[in-house]
Design a protein around this motif. Structure first.
Motif, mmCIF file in Angstrom:
data_model
loop_
_atom_site.group_PDB
_atom_site.id
_atom_site.type_symbol
_atom_site.label_atom_id
_atom_site.label_comp_id
_atom_site.label_asym_id
_atom_site.label_seq_id
_atom_site.Cartn_x
_atom_site.Cartn_y
_atom_site.Cartn_z
ATOM 1 N N ALA A 122 -14.759 2.104 -16.583
ATOM 2 C CA ALA A 122 -14.326 1.820 -17.955
ATOM 3 C C ALA A 122 -12.999 1.068 -18.004
ATOM 4 N N GLY A 123 -12.426 0.772 -16.848
ATOM 5 C CA GLY A 123 -11.161 0.047 -16.804
ATOM 6 C C GLY A 123 -9.948 0.902 -17.085
ATOM 7 N N LYS A 124 -10.107 2.220 -17.034
ATOM 8 C CA LYS A 124 -9.001 3.129 -17.331
ATOM 9 C C LYS A 124 -8.282 3.620 -16.080
ATOM 10 N N LEU A 125 -8.802 3.256 -14.925
ATOM 11 C CA LEU A 125 -8.177 3.636 -13.658
ATOM 12 C C LEU A 125 -8.208 2.416 -12.748
ATOM 13 N N ILE A 126 -7.041 1.875 -12.472
ATOM 14 C CA ILE A 126 -6.924 0.669 -11.661
ATOM 15 C C ILE A 126 -6.309 1.037 -10.311
ATOM 16 N N VAL A 127 -7.028 0.759 -9.245
ATOM 17 C CA VAL A 127 -6.513 1.025 -7.895
ATOM 18 C C VAL A 127 -6.052 -0.295 -7.282
ATOM 19 N N PRO A 128 -5.211 -0.229 -6.254
ATOM 20 C CA PRO A 128 -4.742 -1.459 -5.610
ATOM 21 C C PRO A 128 -5.896 -2.344 -5.148
ATOM 22 N N ASP A 129 -5.700 -3.671 -5.272
ATOM 23 C CA ASP A 129 -6.746 -4.593 -4.831
ATOM 24 C C ASP A 129 -6.759 -4.690 -3.307
ATOM 25 N N GLY A 130 -7.652 -5.519 -2.804
ATOM 26 C CA GLY A 130 -7.829 -5.610 -1.361
ATOM 27 C C GLY A 130 -6.567 -6.016 -0.622
ATOM 28 N N ASP A 131 -5.833 -6.978 -1.156
ATOM 29 C CA ASP A 131 -4.617 -7.438 -0.484
ATOM 30 C C ASP A 131 -3.556 -6.344 -0.456
ATOM 31 N N GLN A 132 -3.373 -5.652 -1.583
ATOM 32 C CA GLN A 132 -2.384 -4.585 -1.639
ATOM 33 C C GLN A 132 -2.791 -3.420 -0.737
ATOM 34 N N SER A 133 -4.087 -3.099 -0.722
ATOM 35 C CA SER A 133 -4.569 -2.028 0.155
ATOM 36 C C SER A 133 -4.320 -2.368 1.623
ATOM 37 N N ALA A 134 -4.506 -3.646 1.973
ATOM 38 C CA ALA A 134 -4.263 -4.065 3.356
ATOM 39 C C ALA A 134 -2.789 -3.911 3.718
ATOM 40 N N LEU A 135 -1.897 -4.245 2.785
ATOM 41 C CA LEU A 135 -0.461 -4.084 3.041
ATOM 42 C C LEU A 135 -0.102 -2.609 3.230
ATOM 43 N N LEU A 136 -0.693 -1.756 2.415
ATOM 44 C CA LEU A 136 -0.444 -0.320 2.534
ATOM 45 C C LEU A 136 -0.966 0.209 3.872
ATOM 46 N N TYR A 137 -2.132 -0.271 4.273
ATOM 47 C CA TYR A 137 -2.713 0.147 5.550
ATOM 48 C C TYR A 137 -1.834 -0.309 6.714
ATOM 49 N N GLU A 138 -1.385 -1.552 6.668
ATOM 50 C CA GLU A 138 -0.555 -2.083 7.759
ATOM 51 C C GLU A 138 0.775 -1.330 7.850
ATOM 52 N N ALA A 139 1.362 -0.993 6.705
ATOM 53 C CA ALA A 139 2.610 -0.215 6.710
ATOM 54 C C ALA A 139 2.368 1.165 7.325
ATOM 55 N N THR A 140 1.203 1.747 7.020
ATOM 56 C CA THR A 140 0.844 3.055 7.573
ATOM 57 C C THR A 140 0.792 3.005 9.093
ATOM 58 N N GLN A 141 0.137 1.984 9.633
ATOM 59 C CA GLN A 141 0.010 1.867 11.086
ATOM 60 C C GLN A 141 1.368 1.654 11.750
ATOM 61 N N GLU A 142 2.177 0.822 11.141
ATOM 62 C CA GLU A 142 3.480 0.503 11.732
ATOM 63 C C GLU A 142 4.395 1.724 11.766
ATOM 64 N N ILE A 143 4.476 2.436 10.656
ATOM 65 C CA ILE A 143 5.402 3.571 10.567
ATOM 66 C C ILE A 143 4.955 4.719 11.459
ATOM 67 N N THR A 144 3.675 5.053 11.423
ATOM 68 C CA THR A 144 3.207 6.177 12.243
ATOM 69 C C THR A 144 3.362 5.882 13.729
ATOM 70 N N ALA A 145 3.102 4.642 14.132
ATOM 71 C CA ALA A 145 3.266 4.286 15.547
ATOM 72 C C ALA A 145 4.734 4.389 15.953
ATOM 73 N N ARG A 146 5.603 3.914 15.095
ATOM 74 C CA ARG A 146 7.039 3.948 15.408
ATOM 75 C C ARG A 146 7.560 5.374 15.493
ATOM 76 N N GLU A 147 6.971 6.277 14.691
ATOM 77 C CA GLU A 147 7.447 7.657 14.642
ATOM 78 C C GLU A 147 6.715 8.585 15.618
ATOM 79 N N GLY A 148 5.868 8.018 16.476
ATOM 80 C CA GLY A 148 5.234 8.824 17.521
ATOM 81 C C GLY A 148 3.922 9.459 17.152
ATOM 82 N N LEU A 149 3.327 9.068 16.005
ATOM 83 C CA LEU A 149 1.997 9.541 15.620
ATOM 84 C C LEU A 149 1.074 8.345 15.412
ATOM 85 N N PRO A 150 0.758 7.611 16.472
ATOM 86 C CA PRO A 150 -0.063 6.414 16.317
ATOM 87 C C PRO A 150 -1.486 6.753 15.896
ATOM 88 N N ALA A 151 -2.160 5.772 15.308
ATOM 89 C CA ALA A 151 -3.558 5.957 14.925
ATOM 90 C C ALA A 151 -4.418 6.053 16.170
#
Length: 400
Positions: free
Chosen positions: A226-255
């Motif tokens: 119904a257009g009442k819930l907007i989630v991040p688009d593909g590009d934004q989701s990819a940025l969030l995913y890449e940040a997740t991988q980078e931070i967890t790897a740096r902090e010793g919990l790699p994927a």
């Protein structure tokens, strides 16, 4: 928020080490929840009257006996109590279920025994009861570390409840993991990075980090349509995913898998059984299993509705509504689908043995040239970080 006191990590050596083999797991599904989350499409049900735990326990044990006849003798490498909300079970129920598994299969000391729990249903006395019953790993459904988003996600706990549950779990169980959901509406990369760093400060050895997905049949699906819930688009989701991988790897919990992160040696043994395409018995309403019979694999599925499952078990000795024999090509496809989720990748010899063929050289070359897959020596194939972003497409290409 203050960082929790760091625990003594030496006690984690008590669990048996990962051998790298697929293993044999037992999954037990407790289908009841205190409330249904609006994003959830799992087989979970709310009941406003107390659940007859003794009756359900007897049914779990009865179905185990039937599944044991299908599986034959096995050595259990992991147990997972999932749901639903298994932490709504009485400790005596958990103890009876684990005793039943040990009766029907060989269950060595030191294997991983995980139970899912929600912070809203956590009490120290119950946690100690689960630990006494044999649970040595708990997986907490935290999902967010701010009260606004917890409310949006329909969770019954707040951040204070979550931190209390994390502290109890760290104090009582040898291993602990918790889940977070990201790619929430209007979530920026900076906001997620701060929340993720805070989560890592509380984590001991494992985090499960999932992107919010809109599943058909959920309240979120209707709102999104119904257009009442907007989630991040593909590009934004990819940025969030890449940040997740980078931070967890740096902090010793790699994927080690698309959505799962751990300190080396602390990977979820039970989930590795799924992703390595091992065997597992599925017990309870809506549970699925993969059992080997000779050279063939049998896919099992049980009735989803708890009361209907219960009636079937009491009448027939099991609640299975489907037993499908998987052909070699189907097994090869499942092996590829599951194994490419892992950082360790897929054993190519095993895939070739099941499929009866080699990978299509043109398709493999295309994916290699574009940096979506890579070889690990001559024996394994895995997705690159770029390939993980389009995992379904990579699997589809290779399986053709």
């Amino acid at each position: 928020m203050d960082t929790l006191e760091q625990p003594d990590l030496t006690r984690y050596a008590a669990l048996l080490p990962d051998t790298g083999e697929p293993g044999f797991g037992v999954y037990v599904h407790w289908p009841f929840c205190a409330a249904k989350c609006p994003y959830c499409d799992f087989n979970s049900h709310v009941r406003h009257q107390p659940v007859d735990q003794e009756r359900f326990t007897a049914a779990f044990l009865k179905e185990m006996a039937t599944v044991r006849q299908l599986s034959g003798p096995k050595t259990v490498t992991s147990v997972f109590l999932g749901g639903g909300t298994p932490s709504l079970m009485n400790p005596s129920t958990v103890a009876a279920i684990l005793d039943g598994i040990g009766k029907h299969w060989h269950m060595p000391d030191g294997i991983e025994i995980t139970m899912e729990a929600n912070p809203s249903s956590v009490e120290a006395e119950r946690f100690r009861g689960y630990r006494a019953a044999g649970v040595n790993r708990v997986s907490l459904g935290v999902q967010a570390l701010n009260d606004r988003d917890l409310k949006f996600l329909g969770r019954l706990h707040d951040v204070a409840d979550a931190l209390k549950a994390i502290k109890l779990a760290r104090d009582i169980f040898p291993r602990m993991s918790f889940d977070l959901i990201y790619a929430r509406p209007n979530q920026t990369v900076d906001e997620w990075e701060r929340e993720l760093k805070e989560a890592i400060s509380y984590a001991v050895d494992h985090l499960s980090l999932y992107q919010l997905t809109i599943e058909e049949g959920t309240p979120f699906f209707g709102l999104h349509k119904a257009g009442k819930l907007i989630v991040p688009d593909g590009d934004q989701s990819a940025l969030l995913y890449e940040a997740t991988q980078e931070i967890t790897a740096r902090e010793g919990l790699p994927a080690y898998e698309v959505s799962n992160h751990a300190r080396p040696g602390a990977e979820s043994r039970h989930n590795l059984t799924y992703w390595r395409y091992g065997e597992y018995a599925g017990i309870g309403p809506g549970a699925h299993g993969r059992l080997t019979r000779g050279s063939m694999k049998i896919a099992t599925a049980t009735e989803r509705k708890p009361e209907s499952w219960l009636d079937l078990v009491e009448r027939d000795g099991h609640g299975m509504i489907d037993q499908e024999q998987l052909g070699y090509e189907e097994q090869a496809d499942e092996l590829l689908l599951m194994g490419l989720r892992l950082k360790e990748g897929v054993d190519l010899a095993r895939w070739q043995q099941l499929s009866g063929r080699d990978l299509d050289p043109k398709r493999e070359e295309f994916l290699l040239e574009h940096g979506f897959i890579e070889r690990i020596g001559n024996s394994r194939l895995r997705c690159t970080p770029s390939g993980m972003l389009i995992l379904d497409s990579v699997v589809a290409d290779l399986a053709c």
